[in-house]
Scaffold this motif. Structure first.
Motif, short mmCIF file in Angstrom:
data_model
loop_
_atom_site.label_atom_id
_atom_site.label_comp_id
_atom_site.label_asym_id
_atom_site.label_seq_id
_atom_site.Cartn_x
_atom_site.Cartn_y
_atom_site.Cartn_z
N TYR A 218 0.84 -1.21 0.00
CA TYR A 218 0.00 0.00 0.00
C TYR A 218 0.87 1.26 0.00
O TYR A 218 0.63 2.20 -0.77
CB TYR A 218 -0.92 -0.01 1.22
CG TYR A 218 -1.72 1.26 1.40
CD1 TYR A 218 -2.91 1.46 0.71
CD2 TYR A 218 -1.28 2.28 2.25
CE1 TYR A 218 -3.65 2.63 0.86
CE2 TYR A 218 -2.00 3.45 2.40
CZ TYR A 218 -3.18 3.62 1.71
OH TYR A 218 -3.89 4.79 1.85
N MET A 219 1.89 1.25 0.88
CA MET A 219 2.79 2.41 0.96
C MET A 219 3.46 2.66 -0.40
O MET A 219 3.54 3.80 -0.86
CB MET A 219 3.86 2.19 2.03
CG MET A 219 3.33 2.04 3.43
SD MET A 219 2.68 3.58 4.10
CE MET A 219 2.32 3.06 5.78
N ALA A 220 3.97 1.60 -1.01
CA ALA A 220 4.65 1.76 -2.30
C ALA A 220 3.69 2.26 -3.37
O ALA A 220 4.04 3.14 -4.18
CB ALA A 220 5.27 0.42 -2.72
N ALA A 221 2.46 1.72 -3.37
CA ALA A 221 1.47 2.13 -4.38
C ALA A 221 1.11 3.60 -4.24
O ALA A 221 0.90 4.31 -5.24
CB ALA A 221 0.22 1.26 -4.26
N MET A 222 1.02 4.07 -3.00
CA MET A 222 0.62 5.45 -2.76
C MET A 222 1.65 6.47 -3.24
O MET A 222 1.33 7.65 -3.40
CB MET A 222 0.34 5.66 -1.27
CG MET A 222 -0.96 5.02 -0.79
SD MET A 222 -2.43 5.71 -1.58
CE MET A 222 -2.44 7.38 -0.92
N VAL A 223 2.89 6.03 -3.46
CA VAL A 223 3.93 6.97 -3.93
C VAL A 223 4.62 6.44 -5.18
O VAL A 223 5.72 6.89 -5.51
CB VAL A 223 4.97 7.25 -2.82
CG1 VAL A 223 4.37 8.07 -1.69
CG2 VAL A 223 5.57 5.95 -2.28
N HIS A 224 4.00 5.49 -5.88
CA HIS A 224 4.73 4.87 -7.00
C HIS A 224 5.03 5.85 -8.13
O HIS A 224 5.96 5.63 -8.91
CB HIS A 224 3.95 3.65 -7.53
CG HIS A 224 2.75 3.97 -8.35
ND1 HIS A 224 1.53 4.26 -7.80
CD2 HIS A 224 2.58 4.04 -9.70
CE1 HIS A 224 0.65 4.49 -8.75
NE2 HIS A 224 1.26 4.36 -9.93
N ASP A 225 4.27 6.95 -8.22
CA ASP A 225 4.52 7.95 -9.26
C ASP A 225 5.08 9.25 -8.70
O ASP A 225 5.04 10.29 -9.36
CB ASP A 225 3.22 8.25 -10.02
CG ASP A 225 2.96 7.24 -11.13
OD1 ASP A 225 3.89 6.51 -11.49
OD2 ASP A 225 1.82 7.19 -11.62
N ILE A 226 5.63 9.20 -7.48
CA ILE A 226 6.11 10.43 -6.87
C ILE A 226 7.24 11.08 -7.67
O ILE A 226 7.44 12.30 -7.63
CB ILE A 226 6.57 10.17 -5.41
CG1 ILE A 226 6.73 11.51 -4.67
CG2 ILE A 226 7.87 9.35 -5.37
CD1 ILE A 226 6.95 11.36 -3.19
N GLY A 227 7.96 10.26 -8.43
CA GLY A 227 9.04 10.80 -9.25
C GLY A 227 8.57 11.75 -10.33
O GLY A 227 9.37 12.47 -10.94
#
Length: 407
Positions: free
Chosen positions: A262-271
């Protein structure tokens, strides 16, 4: 055979029989109390069961445990007891002060001296005068007090046992009850240590829970910040997180692993914060250079996240979510098992969400087309087990549609 020189069998004298009987009472009490000690898992239960085991034997009418307090009156507090004479200690006042008459009994002497004390006959013992009248009401005639060790300046407390017959506690019986008192002390310390450990574990769990909540809130704030720059994909990361965690649950993942996903999915496009907003919102097809800049968001995301001390390798998950099993993905062209399980789920969830929703450069293709796409790529580009799990969700299309529409 001649019996001329045989000696007659000598029967035990009444005195020896009495001693053997006393020894039997004490041994039985010790045996039953030891069993109670072994099964007790709380202070109250330990004291109640040990005292019950003692008071169930022979002439013992009462057993109780007192704790030595370091208050002004040097009180001995009743921690618990059992026996037919249990009401004897209901309002009893006992001290371990040598300046107080209530400190002259066996309890007070034991705490002051650290040695056992015996009341041979309550009708004759001068130190027992404060309780003599009360003892008569309950048929108490003798008593023994044994120190419970582990106090710093004095014993922690005292084990007191009362009998309805005088002179019930000889030297051997006292030794047996001394051993039992030491075991009570050991049992109390063990339970206290266990309770402290339980409290520490509970406190640690609460701390971890608070940290997890704070981490989740931080992650969600990071996601919202990124999405303000790209209104067309607002909610995209949250929708991907919902789809990804639903797939992981279907695959039988544990809560901790799902939380990491969940954590990874919530920021997967932060770049994408490193990608010019005019490219992200461009309503026409991107040029090759612009596409390369967009693809660079996975590496930018990795660089943003890699030094944050997450309890899971979130940065790697984010970096790999556009990798494909056949090596056709980016940024490093990883293949098969080189791609972490979380990234494989993100790849499927991201593909479903991206195709099913609107983008600046194209209209939404719909969930049906998205599912057809992931099915076509299952086993080549996408993990077949992950794709199967997406199709196995209860009423798959309806559930996925709900996840996409309600975020």
């Amino acid at each position: 055979m001649s019996t001329k020189n045989k000696k007659p069998i000598e029967l035990p004298t009444p005195e020896i029989q009495r001693e053997l009987e006393k020894r039997g009472w004490a041994l039985s009490a010790l045996s039953e109390a030891a069993a109670a000690l072994a099964r007790a898992d709380s202070t109250d239960l330990l004291i109640a069961e040990v005292c019950s085991a003692i008071a169930a034997q022979g002439p013992y009418v009462l057993a109780w445990v007192g704790r030595a307090e370091d208050d002004a009156n040097k009180t001995i507090t009743v921690m618990g007891g059992a026996g037919s004479a249990i009401t004897y200690i209901q309002n009893i006042v006992v001290s371990w002060s040598d300046q107080n008459i209530s400190g002259m009994g066996p309890g007070g002497l034991v705490i002051r001296t650290g040695k056992s004390s015996v009341v041979v006959d309550s009708e004759l013992d001068e130190g027992f005068i404060s309780w003599r009248e009360l003892a008569r009401k309950f048929g108490i005639r003798s008593a023994v007090g044994c120190p419970i060790p582990d106090g710093e300046l004095h014993p922690f407390g005292v084990l007191l046992v009362y009998s309805k017959v005088p002179n019930a506690f000889g030297e051997s019986e006292v030794q047996l009850f001394e051993s039992l008192a030491k075991e009570i002390g050991f049992g109390l310390r063990s339970i206290e240590r266990q309770h402290k450990l339980d409290d520490e574990i509970h406190e640690k769990e609460q701390t971890q829970e608070r940290l997890a909540d704070a981490l989740k809130a931080t992650i969600e704030a990071m996601a919202r910040t990124m999405e303000w720059r790209d209104p067309y994909t607002a909610g995209h990361q949250k929708r991907v997180a919902s789809i990804a965690t639903a797939i992981a649950r279907k695959m039988g993942w544990d809560d901790t692993s799902i939380q990491a996903l969940y954590m990874a999915a919530m920021v997967h496009d932060i770049g994408k914060v490193a990608v010019p907003s005019e490219i992200l919102t461009k309503p026409t097809r991107l040029t090759d250079l612009e596409m390369l800049m967009v693809q660079g968001h996975v590496e930018s995301g990795y660089q943003i996240l890699k030094d944050i001390p997450f309890p899971w390798p979130i940065a790697d998950m984010v970096r790999q979510h556009h990798e494909r099993l056949d090596g056709s993905g980016y940024p490093h062209g990883l293949k098969g098992e080189q791609i972490c399980p979380e990234a494989r789920i993100l790849a499927v969830a991201d593909t479903i969400e991206a195709m099913a929703t609107h983008r600046p450069y194209r209209a939404a293709r719909g969930l049906s087309a998205a599912m057809d796409e992931v099915r076509a790529e299952a086993g080549t580009k996408l993990d077949a087990k992950v794709v199967d799990a997406a199709f196995e969700l209860p009423n798959s299309d309806n559930e996925l549609q709900a996840l996409i529409e309600t975020q």
